[in-house]
Structures are given as C-alpha cells and as structure tokens.
Design a protein around this motif. Structure first.
Motif, mmCIF file in Angstrom:
data_model
loop_
_atom_site.group_PDB
_atom_site.id
_atom_site.type_symbol
_atom_site.label_atom_id
_atom_site.label_comp_id
_atom_site.label_asym_id
_atom_site.label_seq_id
_atom_site.Cartn_x
_atom_site.Cartn_y
_atom_site.Cartn_z
ATOM 1 N N LYS A 193 2.818 3.292 -8.594
ATOM 2 C CA LYS A 193 4.060 3.462 -7.731
ATOM 3 C C LYS A 193 3.728 3.489 -6.225
ATOM 4 O O LYS A 193 4.761 2.856 -5.676
ATOM 5 C CB LYS A 193 4.701 4.747 -8.067
ATOM 6 C CG LYS A 193 5.512 4.542 -9.540
ATOM 7 C CD LYS A 193 5.986 5.670 -10.271
ATOM 8 C CE LYS A 193 6.521 5.598 -11.496
ATOM 9 N NZ LYS A 193 7.194 6.860 -11.930
ATOM 10 N N ASP A 228 8.772 -9.587 6.644
ATOM 11 C CA ASP A 228 10.016 -10.570 6.725
ATOM 12 C C ASP A 228 10.758 -10.112 7.995
ATOM 13 O O ASP A 228 11.237 -10.994 8.660
ATOM 14 C CB ASP A 228 10.905 -10.223 5.707
ATOM 15 C CG ASP A 228 10.660 -10.578 4.239
ATOM 16 O OD1 ASP A 228 9.715 -11.445 4.111
ATOM 17 O OD2 ASP A 228 11.306 -9.973 3.223
ATOM 18 N N GLU A 275 5.944 -3.143 -0.927
ATOM 19 C CA GLU A 275 7.467 -3.478 -0.766
ATOM 20 C C GLU A 275 7.599 -3.237 0.838
ATOM 21 O O GLU A 275 8.321 -4.045 1.519
ATOM 22 C CB GLU A 275 8.413 -2.715 -1.499
ATOM 23 C CG GLU A 275 8.443 -3.048 -2.935
ATOM 24 C CD GLU A 275 8.819 -4.458 -3.155
ATOM 25 O OE1 GLU A 275 9.658 -4.920 -2.380
ATOM 26 O OE2 GLU A 275 8.376 -4.983 -4.168
ATOM 27 N N ASN A 276 6.946 -2.201 1.451
ATOM 28 C CA ASN A 276 7.542 -1.644 2.861
ATOM 29 C C ASN A 276 6.452 -2.935 3.542
ATOM 30 O O ASN A 276 6.974 -3.439 4.759
ATOM 31 C CB ASN A 276 6.436 -0.488 3.066
ATOM 32 C CG ASN A 276 7.293 0.443 2.667
ATOM 33 O OD1 ASN A 276 8.670 0.545 2.487
ATOM 34 N ND2 ASN A 276 6.886 1.599 2.373
ATOM 35 N N LYS A 302 2.929 0.074 -5.055
ATOM 36 C CA LYS A 302 4.141 -1.092 -5.183
ATOM 37 C C LYS A 302 5.197 -0.693 -4.032
ATOM 38 O O LYS A 302 5.570 -1.645 -3.258
ATOM 39 C CB LYS A 302 4.939 -0.861 -6.408
ATOM 40 C CG LYS A 302 6.105 -1.639 -6.509
ATOM 41 C CD LYS A 302 7.040 -1.212 -7.779
ATOM 42 C CE LYS A 302 8.207 -2.214 -8.108
ATOM 43 N NZ LYS A 302 8.919 -2.132 -8.710
ATOM 44 N N ALA A 303 5.188 0.709 -3.684
ATOM 45 C CA ALA A 303 6.071 1.095 -2.525
ATOM 46 C C ALA A 303 5.492 0.744 -1.094
ATOM 47 O O ALA A 303 6.232 -0.138 -0.395
ATOM 48 C CB ALA A 303 6.270 2.380 -2.634
ATOM 49 N N LYS A 348 5.727 -6.117 2.685
ATOM 50 C CA LYS A 348 6.622 -7.236 2.746
ATOM 51 C C LYS A 348 7.983 -7.452 3.639
ATOM 52 O O LYS A 348 8.326 -8.144 4.336
ATOM 53 C CB LYS A 348 7.387 -7.435 1.066
ATOM 54 C CG LYS A 348 6.378 -8.417 0.228
ATOM 55 C CD LYS A 348 6.805 -8.548 -1.080
ATOM 56 C CE LYS A 348 8.035 -8.828 -1.282
ATOM 57 N NZ LYS A 348 8.677 -9.077 -2.730
ATOM 58 N N SER A 349 8.494 -6.235 3.570
ATOM 59 C CA SER A 349 9.739 -5.921 4.485
ATOM 60 C C SER A 349 9.503 -5.938 5.812
ATOM 61 O O SER A 349 10.089 -6.815 6.619
ATOM 62 C CB SER A 349 10.408 -4.553 4.203
ATOM 63 O OG SER A 349 11.429 -4.307 5.180
#
Length: 166
Positions: free
Chosen positions: A37, A51, A44-45, A40-41, A47-48
C-alpha cells in the motif's frame, strides 16, 4: 507418522505450532500488505508530480512560443499600419496576423486593454507622459501588451496622463 498415532499432548503441541505459524504468516502478510500500500501510494504521488511537471513544462513551452511570436505579430501589425493601399498583399498579411492571433488566443494569449484605463504598473509600462486633466490615465498605447493565462507576458507600453503642476 500420521496424526492418529500421536497422543493428545502431541496433538495439542502440533496444533499450537500450527497456530503459531499461522499467526506469523498473518503478521508477515499484513506487513507485506502495508508495504504494498505504501509503495502504491508513493507511486501514485510520483505519477501525480510527474504529470504536474509535464503540464508545467508544456505551459512554459507554450508561453515561450507565444513570447517569441509576439515579435512576428508586432512586425505584421507594423506592416499593415504602414501600408498605403488596401491591396491583396495587405489583406493577406492581415489574414496571417489574424490567424496567428486566433491560434495563440486558443492557447491563452490575450491582449491587455490599456487605452482609457487607469495606469497599472503591473500591466503597463509608461514610456511617455503628457499633460492631461486626468492623472494616471493611459492616453495612448504605443505597443500592445499581452497576458498568457493569468501571467503578464509583456506589459503594454503606454503614454500616461499627468496633471499640470500648479
């Protein structure tokens, strides 16, 4: 050896061992689940943020291109203003200037309205002052200024009214 051959004490001991192993496996599973987890977090951070960086770079590239094209727009507008006749060439140059304006407007370029407005050093650059009954009024725009999004890409170069000193 099978379980049927074991004594009650041996069976209880085997059961305790199995329960202990099961608990250890559950704890290990929970630990790996927590790590998964967290990874994954973190991903995601990441990737954000990537972006956001990509959007920022793209916005900056568009801003740079718009800024570079302002000279072209200025030159086209000077060519149109200096033309004596309403020829096909002038109309063609006007069409090109309008097309560049339209394309850049779609990307966020907007002309700063200056003439008749109150002088604002955040949006205007005073290149001359003239005596006028209204102090700090933009009397004339010498060179167009532009916003790109909310940022002032280039301030308008203006003539500002100055009250006559008594």
């Amino acid at each position: 050896m099978s379980y049927e051959e074991l004594s009650r004490e041996q069976l209880e001991e085997a059961l305790e061992q199995l329960e202990k192993q099961a608990k250890e496996l559950e704890e290990s599973r929970d630990e790996w689940e927590t790590k998964a987890k967290k990874f994954k977090a973190d991903f995601e951070n990441y990737k954000s943020k990537q972006d956001e960086r990509k959007d920022k770079w793209q916005k900056r590239a568009e801003e740079d291109l718009a800024e570079d094209l302002l000279e072209v727009i200025d030159n086209l507008e000077m060519a149109i203003q200096s033309a004596d006749e309403d020829s096909a060439v002038v109309k063609g140059v006007e069409m090109v200037a309008d097309q560049i304006h339209d394309k850049l407007n779609k990307r966020g370029l907007e002309k700063i309205e200056a003439e008749g407005e109150e002088f604002d050093p955040n949006h205007h650059k005073a290149v001359e002052t003239r005596e006028h009954e209204e102090h700090n009024l933009v009397l004339e725009e010498k060179r167009n200024g532009y916003y790109f999004g909310e940022k002032v890409l280039r301030p308008s170069e203006v003539v500002v009214g100055k009250k006559e000193e008594e």
